[in-house]
Design a protein around this motif. Structure first.
Motif, PDB file in Angstrom:
ATOM      1  N   ARG A 255       6.777 -33.085 -21.269  1.00  0.00           N
ATOM      2  CA  ARG A 255       6.183 -33.840 -20.163  1.00  0.00           C
ATOM      3  C   ARG A 255       5.434 -32.899 -19.218  1.00  0.00           C
ATOM      4  O   ARG A 255       5.726 -31.697 -19.169  1.00  0.00           O
ATOM      5  CB  ARG A 255       7.263 -34.594 -19.392  1.00  0.00           C
ATOM      6  CG  ARG A 255       8.245 -33.724 -18.639  1.00  0.00           C
ATOM      7  CD  ARG A 255       9.267 -34.564 -17.891  1.00  0.00           C
ATOM      8  NE  ARG A 255       9.985 -35.457 -18.786  1.00  0.00           N
ATOM      9  CZ  ARG A 255      10.645 -36.539 -18.385  1.00  0.00           C
ATOM     10  NH1 ARG A 255      10.710 -36.844 -17.091  1.00  0.00           N
ATOM     11  NH2 ARG A 255      11.269 -37.308 -19.266  1.00  0.00           N
ATOM     12  N   PRO A 256       4.476 -33.413 -18.445  1.00  0.00           N
ATOM     13  CA  PRO A 256       3.823 -32.597 -17.424  1.00  0.00           C
ATOM     14  C   PRO A 256       4.860 -31.970 -16.480  1.00  0.00           C
ATOM     15  O   PRO A 256       5.772 -32.649 -16.014  1.00  0.00           O
ATOM     16  CB  PRO A 256       2.925 -33.592 -16.689  1.00  0.00           C
ATOM     17  CG  PRO A 256       2.630 -34.648 -17.717  1.00  0.00           C
ATOM     18  CD  PRO A 256       3.894 -34.773 -18.514  1.00  0.00           C
ATOM     19  N   GLY A 257       4.720 -30.687 -16.256  1.00  0.00           N
ATOM     20  CA  GLY A 257       5.689 -29.965 -15.439  1.00  0.00           C
ATOM     21  C   GLY A 257       6.869 -29.434 -16.219  1.00  0.00           C
ATOM     22  O   GLY A 257       7.693 -28.689 -15.678  1.00  0.00           O
ATOM     23  N   GLY A 258       6.974 -29.819 -17.505  1.00  0.00           N
ATOM     24  CA  GLY A 258       8.074 -29.360 -18.344  1.00  0.00           C
ATOM     25  C   GLY A 258       7.846 -27.962 -18.877  1.00  0.00           C
ATOM     26  O   GLY A 258       6.817 -27.326 -18.623  1.00  0.00           O
ATOM     27  N   HIS A 259       8.818 -27.496 -19.658  1.00  0.00           N
ATOM     28  CA  HIS A 259       8.816 -26.107 -20.122  1.00  0.00           C
ATOM     29  C   HIS A 259       9.006 -26.031 -21.634  1.00  0.00           C
ATOM     30  O   HIS A 259       9.865 -26.716 -22.190  1.00  0.00           O
ATOM     31  CB  HIS A 259       9.939 -25.318 -19.456  1.00  0.00           C
ATOM     32  CG  HIS A 259       9.784 -25.178 -17.978  1.00  0.00           C
ATOM     33  ND1 HIS A 259      10.066 -26.204 -17.101  1.00  0.00           N
ATOM     34  CD2 HIS A 259       9.364 -24.128 -17.218  1.00  0.00           C
ATOM     35  CE1 HIS A 259       9.836 -25.785 -15.854  1.00  0.00           C
ATOM     36  NE2 HIS A 259       9.414 -24.543 -15.901  1.00  0.00           N
TER      37      HIS A 259
END
Length: 340
Positions: A255-259
């Protein structure tokens, strides 16, 4: 001594080799108690990495110290030790920051070939960690896993910033991927999605803490992850293969902001800059700094809190090393343990 030599793709042999000797005052010589075949060993075995000359093989090892150089202070003969695939001084600025596999004095331990009876370990004080006592035989596989695949899966989870309550996806169902599942569970992930097409590996993934199994790959695998996460993607994704498809699958499943924590040895991976720019996905990985985690992992294994040794589903004597490679190449084994 006897040691494993890869002569050409598919041609691995156990041969007589000179015993290693102390060549620097920071060296140690260990007698190997157990070693194994790594998934990364299959790249040259399959001819994907060039084999230009007879090459000693193996970089995962546990054993008993037989001799030490004059400058070794922390390690002594008779100790049972676990080491990393990179030798490190564990004192330089990079090591102190926790990246011993990029130590300014690093040396590849595998250059000496750990699939053998004896091994010279450079920078012994910074590379080797002794167990509190001689371990019982049933703990040896777990301690051997700590020397690479457990430490690598652990780093994948750390790099992917796995946290309690988060959703984690693991791309790859080899030993590293399976132990990344174990690590994610240890770090408190609420949902762990293992991507696997093999029933035996799915079973072990579930035992290690996976909550979901996804059999699809590529874009279909990404779509399945999105379906399971309300269209958003996982908070953390661990990439444990090293191919173009697996890396893109990992990034697109996040997801956006994930790693993304990537620990598969990359072969032919090229990342699209524009897609990365708009993804808002963090990328972190590389050769695992196994030495950073060894004290904690040894304690977890010797206290029987975790059992990473289950990834070894084939155990052979060292003189059957060729069969060990073949079984892994043909996916008849997840990981082969070898005993001299």
């Amino acid at each position: 001594m006897r040691g494993t030599i890869l002569h050409s793709p598919g041609d691995v042999r156990l041969e007589d080799r000179p015993d290693p000797t102390i060549t620097a005052p920071t060296d140690a010589i260990i007698r190997i108690v157990a070693t194994c075949v790594c998934g990364s060993d299959l790249w040259p075995y399959r001819g994907i990495e060039p084999v230009n000359r007879p090459t000693p093989m193996g970089h995962e090892y546990v054993g008993v110290v037989e001799a030490i150089g004059g400058d070794v202070r922390q390690i002594r003969p008779g100790q049972f030790v676990v080491g990393s695939f990179f030798a490190s001084d564990n004192t330089c600025e990079i090591c102190r920051a926790g990246y011993q596999s990029s130590c300014v004095h690093r040396e590849p331990v595998g250059a000496g070939g750990a699939q053998a009876e004896l091994l010279r370990v450079p920078l012994a004080d910074g590379t080797l960690v002794a167990t509190p006592e001689l371990p019982s035989d049933d703990l040896v596989p777990g301690l051997l896993a700590a020397s690479d695949v457990l430490g690598t899966g652990w780093f994948g989870a750390v790099a992917a910033e796995v946290l309690p309550g988060k959703t984690v996806a693991v791309v790859g169902d080899g030993a590293v991927g399976l132990l990344a599942v174990l690590a994610a569970r240890h770090f408190g992930a609420e949902r762990i999605i293992a991507m696997s097409r093999h029933a035996d590996r799915q079973k072990l993934a579930l035992e290690y803490g996976a909550t979901d199994i996804v059999t699809e790959r590529g874009d279909d695998g990404v779509a399945r992850i999105k379906d399971l996460t309300g269209g958003l993607g996982a908070h953390s994704v661990i990439e444990a293969v090293g191919t173009q498809e697996s890396m893109l699958q990992a990034i697109r499943s996040t997801r956006p902001g994930g790693h993304v924590g990537y620990v598969g040895v990359a072969h032919g991976v090229e990342l699209p800059g524009d897609e990365l720019f708009f993804s808002h996905v963090h990328l972190h990985g590389g050769p695992a700094p196994v030495r950073r985690f060894l004290p904690e992992l040894i304690e977890l294994i010797t206290s029987r809190t975790i059992d990473p040794g289950k990834v070894f589903d084939l155990a052979l004597p060292l003189d059957q090393v060729a069969e060990g490679y073949k079984a892994m190449d043909e996916r008849r084994a997840i990981k082969t343990l070898l005993r001299p």
